[in-house]
Design a protein around this motif. Structure first.
Motif, PDB file in Angstrom:
ATOM      1  N   ILE A  49       8.427   1.504 -15.243  1.00 35.29           N
ATOM      2  CA  ILE A  49       9.132   2.649 -15.832  1.00 35.29           C
ATOM      3  C   ILE A  49       8.360   3.196 -17.022  1.00 35.29           C
ATOM      4  O   ILE A  49       8.169   4.410 -17.155  1.00 35.29           O
ATOM      5  CB  ILE A  49      10.555   2.237 -16.259  1.00 35.29           C
ATOM      6  CG1 ILE A  49      11.404   1.920 -15.023  1.00 35.29           C
ATOM      7  CG2 ILE A  49      11.214   3.351 -17.075  1.00 35.29           C
ATOM      8  CD1 ILE A  49      12.729   1.243 -15.350  1.00 35.29           C
ATOM      9  N   ALA A  50       7.898   2.297 -17.900  1.00 35.59           N
ATOM     10  CA  ALA A  50       7.172   2.727 -19.093  1.00 35.59           C
ATOM     11  C   ALA A  50       5.891   3.463 -18.728  1.00 35.59           C
ATOM     12  O   ALA A  50       5.551   4.489 -19.337  1.00 35.59           O
ATOM     13  CB  ALA A  50       6.859   1.521 -19.975  1.00 35.59           C
ATOM     14  N   LEU A  51       5.175   2.967 -17.740  1.00 38.56           N
ATOM     15  CA  LEU A  51       3.928   3.598 -17.319  1.00 38.56           C
ATOM     16  C   LEU A  51       4.187   4.943 -16.643  1.00 38.56           C
ATOM     17  O   LEU A  51       3.422   5.895 -16.824  1.00 38.56           O
ATOM     18  CB  LEU A  51       3.161   2.655 -16.383  1.00 38.56           C
ATOM     19  CG  LEU A  51       2.578   1.404 -17.057  1.00 38.56           C
ATOM     20  CD1 LEU A  51       2.151   0.381 -16.013  1.00 38.56           C
ATOM     21  CD2 LEU A  51       1.400   1.780 -17.953  1.00 38.56           C
ATOM     22  N   CYS A  52       5.266   5.024 -15.869  1.00 37.19           N
ATOM     23  CA  CYS A  52       5.635   6.306 -15.256  1.00 37.19           C
ATOM     24  C   CYS A  52       6.001   7.321 -16.335  1.00 37.19           C
ATOM     25  O   CYS A  52       5.608   8.492 -16.271  1.00 37.19           O
ATOM     26  CB  CYS A  52       6.805   6.112 -14.295  1.00 37.19           C
ATOM     27  SG  CYS A  52       6.380   5.293 -12.731  1.00 37.19           S
ATOM     28  N   GLU A  53       6.760   6.871 -17.320  1.00 35.96           N
ATOM     29  CA  GLU A  53       7.186   7.760 -18.393  1.00 35.96           C
ATOM     30  C   GLU A  53       5.994   8.263 -19.189  1.00 35.96           C
ATOM     31  O   GLU A  53       5.983   9.401 -19.679  1.00 35.96           O
ATOM     32  CB  GLU A  53       8.160   7.023 -19.313  1.00 35.96           C
ATOM     33  CG  GLU A  53       9.033   7.921 -20.149  1.00 35.96           C
ATOM     34  CD  GLU A  53      10.209   7.185 -20.739  1.00 35.96           C
ATOM     35  OE1 GLU A  53      11.221   7.856 -21.041  1.00 35.96           O
ATOM     36  OE2 GLU A  53      10.137   5.950 -20.895  1.00 35.96           O
ATOM     37  N   ALA A  54       4.955   7.418 -19.289  1.00 36.93           N
ATOM     38  CA  ALA A  54       3.750   7.804 -20.015  1.00 36.93           C
ATOM     39  C   ALA A  54       2.813   8.654 -19.164  1.00 36.93           C
ATOM     40  O   ALA A  54       1.801   9.161 -19.670  1.00 36.93           O
ATOM     41  CB  ALA A  54       3.014   6.555 -20.498  1.00 36.93           C
ATOM     42  N   GLY A  55       3.124   8.792 -17.867  1.00 40.42           N
ATOM     43  CA  GLY A  55       2.271   9.584 -16.976  1.00 40.42           C
ATOM     44  C   GLY A  55       0.992   8.880 -16.568  1.00 40.42           C
ATOM     45  O   GLY A  55       0.033   9.518 -16.142  1.00 40.42           O
ATOM     46  N   ASP A  56       0.969   7.557 -16.684  1.00 35.43           N
ATOM     47  CA  ASP A  56      -0.221   6.769 -16.351  1.00 35.43           C
ATOM     48  C   ASP A  56      -0.184   6.433 -14.857  1.00 35.43           C
ATOM     49  O   ASP A  56       0.381   5.415 -14.451  1.00 35.43           O
ATOM     50  CB  ASP A  56      -0.244   5.500 -17.199  1.00 35.43           C
ATOM     51  CG  ASP A  56      -1.514   4.664 -17.001  1.00 35.43           C
ATOM     52  OD1 ASP A  56      -2.252   4.918 -16.026  1.00 35.43           O
ATOM     53  OD2 ASP A  56      -1.746   3.748 -17.817  1.00 35.43           O
ATOM     54  N   VAL A  57      -0.809   7.265 -14.050  1.00 44.36           N
ATOM     55  CA  VAL A  57      -0.757   7.091 -12.594  1.00 44.36           C
ATOM     56  C   VAL A  57      -1.421   5.796 -12.165  1.00 44.36           C
ATOM     57  O   VAL A  57      -0.846   5.002 -11.412  1.00 44.36           O
ATOM     58  CB  VAL A  57      -1.421   8.293 -11.879  1.00 44.36           C
ATOM     59  CG1 VAL A  57      -1.459   8.054 -10.372  1.00 44.36           C
ATOM     60  CG2 VAL A  57      -0.673   9.573 -12.193  1.00 44.36           C
ATOM     61  N   ALA A 117      10.762  10.664  -4.271  1.00 51.17           N
ATOM     62  CA  ALA A 117      10.043  11.667  -5.058  1.00 51.17           C
ATOM     63  C   ALA A 117       8.676  11.990  -4.479  1.00 51.17           C
ATOM     64  O   ALA A 117       8.132  13.079  -4.716  1.00 51.17           O
ATOM     65  CB  ALA A 117       9.899  11.199  -6.503  1.00 51.17           C
ATOM     66  N   SER A 118       8.118  11.067  -3.695  1.00 49.66           N
ATOM     67  CA  SER A 118       6.815  11.334  -3.084  1.00 49.66           C
ATOM     68  C   SER A 118       6.907  12.430  -2.028  1.00 49.66           C
ATOM     69  O   SER A 118       5.908  13.075  -1.698  1.00 49.66           O
ATOM     70  CB  SER A 118       6.252  10.062  -2.440  1.00 49.66           C
ATOM     71  OG  SER A 118       6.943   9.741  -1.238  1.00 49.66           O
ATOM     72  N   ALA A 146       0.831  -1.213   0.000  1.00 49.47           N
ATOM     73  CA  ALA A 146       0.000   0.000   0.000  1.00 49.47           C
ATOM     74  C   ALA A 146       0.863   1.260   0.000  1.00 49.47           C
ATOM     75  O   ALA A 146       0.539   2.243  -0.687  1.00 49.47           O
ATOM     76  CB  ALA A 146      -0.916  -0.015   1.221  1.00 49.47           C
ATOM     77  N   MET A 147       1.967   1.253   0.752  1.00 47.05           N
ATOM     78  CA  MET A 147       2.834   2.429   0.813  1.00 47.05           C
ATOM     79  C   MET A 147       3.522   2.692  -0.524  1.00 47.05           C
ATOM     80  O   MET A 147       3.657   3.844  -0.958  1.00 47.05           O
ATOM     81  CB  MET A 147       3.873   2.263   1.915  1.00 47.05           C
ATOM     82  CG  MET A 147       3.324   2.293   3.340  1.00 47.05           C
ATOM     83  SD  MET A 147       2.511   3.870   3.775  1.00 47.05           S
ATOM     84  CE  MET A 147       0.776   3.403   3.513  1.00 47.05           C
ATOM     85  N   HIS A 148       3.971   1.643  -1.200  1.00 46.03           N
ATOM     86  CA  HIS A 148       4.627   1.840  -2.497  1.00 46.03           C
ATOM     87  C   HIS A 148       3.620   2.298  -3.561  1.00 46.03           C
ATOM     88  O   HIS A 148       3.964   3.090  -4.437  1.00 46.03           O
ATOM     89  CB  HIS A 148       5.333   0.564  -2.933  1.00 46.03           C
ATOM     90  CG  HIS A 148       6.645   0.349  -2.241  1.00 46.03           C
ATOM     91  ND1 HIS A 148       7.758   1.114  -2.518  1.00 46.03           N
ATOM     92  CD2 HIS A 148       7.020  -0.535  -1.277  1.00 46.03           C
ATOM     93  CE1 HIS A 148       8.765   0.713  -1.766  1.00 46.03           C
ATOM     94  NE2 HIS A 148       8.341  -0.282  -0.991  1.00 46.03           N
ATOM     95  N   VAL A 197       3.852   5.978  -5.633  1.00 49.32           N
ATOM     96  CA  VAL A 197       3.697   6.217  -7.071  1.00 49.32           C
ATOM     97  C   VAL A 197       2.686   7.331  -7.317  1.00 49.32           C
ATOM     98  O   VAL A 197       2.932   8.248  -8.118  1.00 49.32           O
ATOM     99  CB  VAL A 197       3.241   4.935  -7.797  1.00 49.32           C
ATOM    100  CG1 VAL A 197       2.975   5.221  -9.272  1.00 49.32           C
ATOM    101  CG2 VAL A 197       4.293   3.855  -7.670  1.00 49.32           C
ATOM    102  N   ARG A 198       1.563   7.254  -6.639  1.00 50.55           N
ATOM    103  CA  ARG A 198       0.499   8.238  -6.887  1.00 50.55           C
ATOM    104  C   ARG A 198       0.939   9.650  -6.482  1.00 50.55           C
ATOM    105  O   ARG A 198       0.544  10.627  -7.128  1.00 50.55           O
ATOM    106  CB  ARG A 198      -0.763   7.829  -6.118  1.00 50.55           C
ATOM    107  CG  ARG A 198      -1.393   6.544  -6.648  1.00 50.55           C
ATOM    108  CD  ARG A 198      -2.739   6.255  -6.009  1.00 50.55           C
ATOM    109  NE  ARG A 198      -3.335   5.043  -6.554  1.00 50.55           N
ATOM    110  CZ  ARG A 198      -3.982   4.973  -7.706  1.00 50.55           C
ATOM    111  NH1 ARG A 198      -4.136   6.070  -8.437  1.00 50.55           N
ATOM    112  NH2 ARG A 198      -4.488   3.835  -8.135  1.00 50.55           N
TER     113      ARG A 198
END
Length: 228
Positions: A189-197, A148-149, A94-96, A100-101
């Protein structure tokens, strides 16, 4: 300004933290095995510090579930506890996901590159069967998003519960199943790069939930023993 009271608190805090990390890492890494007795005098000699930071470190490790203490009798390395590990997995997952969010809306290209570099080190370590390096690289990978959070409370919770899981993760990274994490990291990584939260949060959750088989196996063995 007035001189603060309590001189020496900074150095004492550092000694306590250093002692905590050293003993924690020895437990997680298996150098200090489950059930092994921990003597203050042996730890003092090993770490080169006084008894006070050692005892403070042991108290913190007990709170984290890594040691068990019987006052006036003994302190031992905690056995692997399936229920505690399940609880730790739920909390850390849950924390990880929360990390991300909270991190993704402002995640920089530099941080994405840091995740990619950590995953490359992670893959290389697995190929060499270097469990210590794999664990360190995995910490670095997930740590990018945690840092980063900018959520201190989140980091404190992970500091307490992650070591319980790391004892099990070492088994996973030493097996072929651990290699699945490389591809899972790449997807994150790919989803983060795409901005898909939502997608990145789901991928992170799936990555941490791969520990489930390791939690089920000891429980199944215990149940089988109980039935005989």
């Amino acid at each position: 300004m007035p001189v603060p009271q309590g001189r020496g608190l900074v150095s004492r805090s550092l000694l306590r933290d250093d002692a905590y990390r050293a003993i924690r890492d020895a437990i997680v890494g298996g150098t200090l095995a489950p059930g092994e007795r921990l003597n203050d005098s042996d730890l003092v000699e090993w770490l080169g510090v006084s008894r006070t930071p050692v005892r403070e470190a042991l108290a913190r490790l007990e709170q984290a579930g890594l040691v068990q203490t019987k006052p006036g009798r003994y302190t031992i390395v905690s056995p692997l506890d399936v229920r505690a590990a399940r609880n730790a997995q739920s909390v850390t997952t849950a924390m990880h996901e929360l990390a991300v969010r909270e991190a993704l809306p402002n995640l920089s290209a530099t941080e994405i590159d840091a995740m990619r570099e950590a995953n490359a080190r992670f893959a290389s370590a697995l190929q060499r069967n270097d469990v210590d390096a794999a664990t360190s690289a995995d910490d670095d990978f997930h740590g990018v998003l945690v840092t980063a959070s900018a959520n201190r409370a989140l980091r404190d919770v992970l500091e307490q519960f992650t070591p319980v899981l790391r004892r099990l993760e070492r088994l996973r990274f030493a097996s072929l199943s651990g290699r699945e994490s490389v591809a899972q990291h790449a997807r994150i990584i790919a989803l983060c790069e795409a901005g898909d939260v939502d997608g990145a949060a789901a991928a992170v959750r799936a990555n941490w939930e791969t520990l489930a088989p390791l939690l089920d196996a000891p429980l199944a063995a215990d149940d089988a023993t109980a039935d005989t």
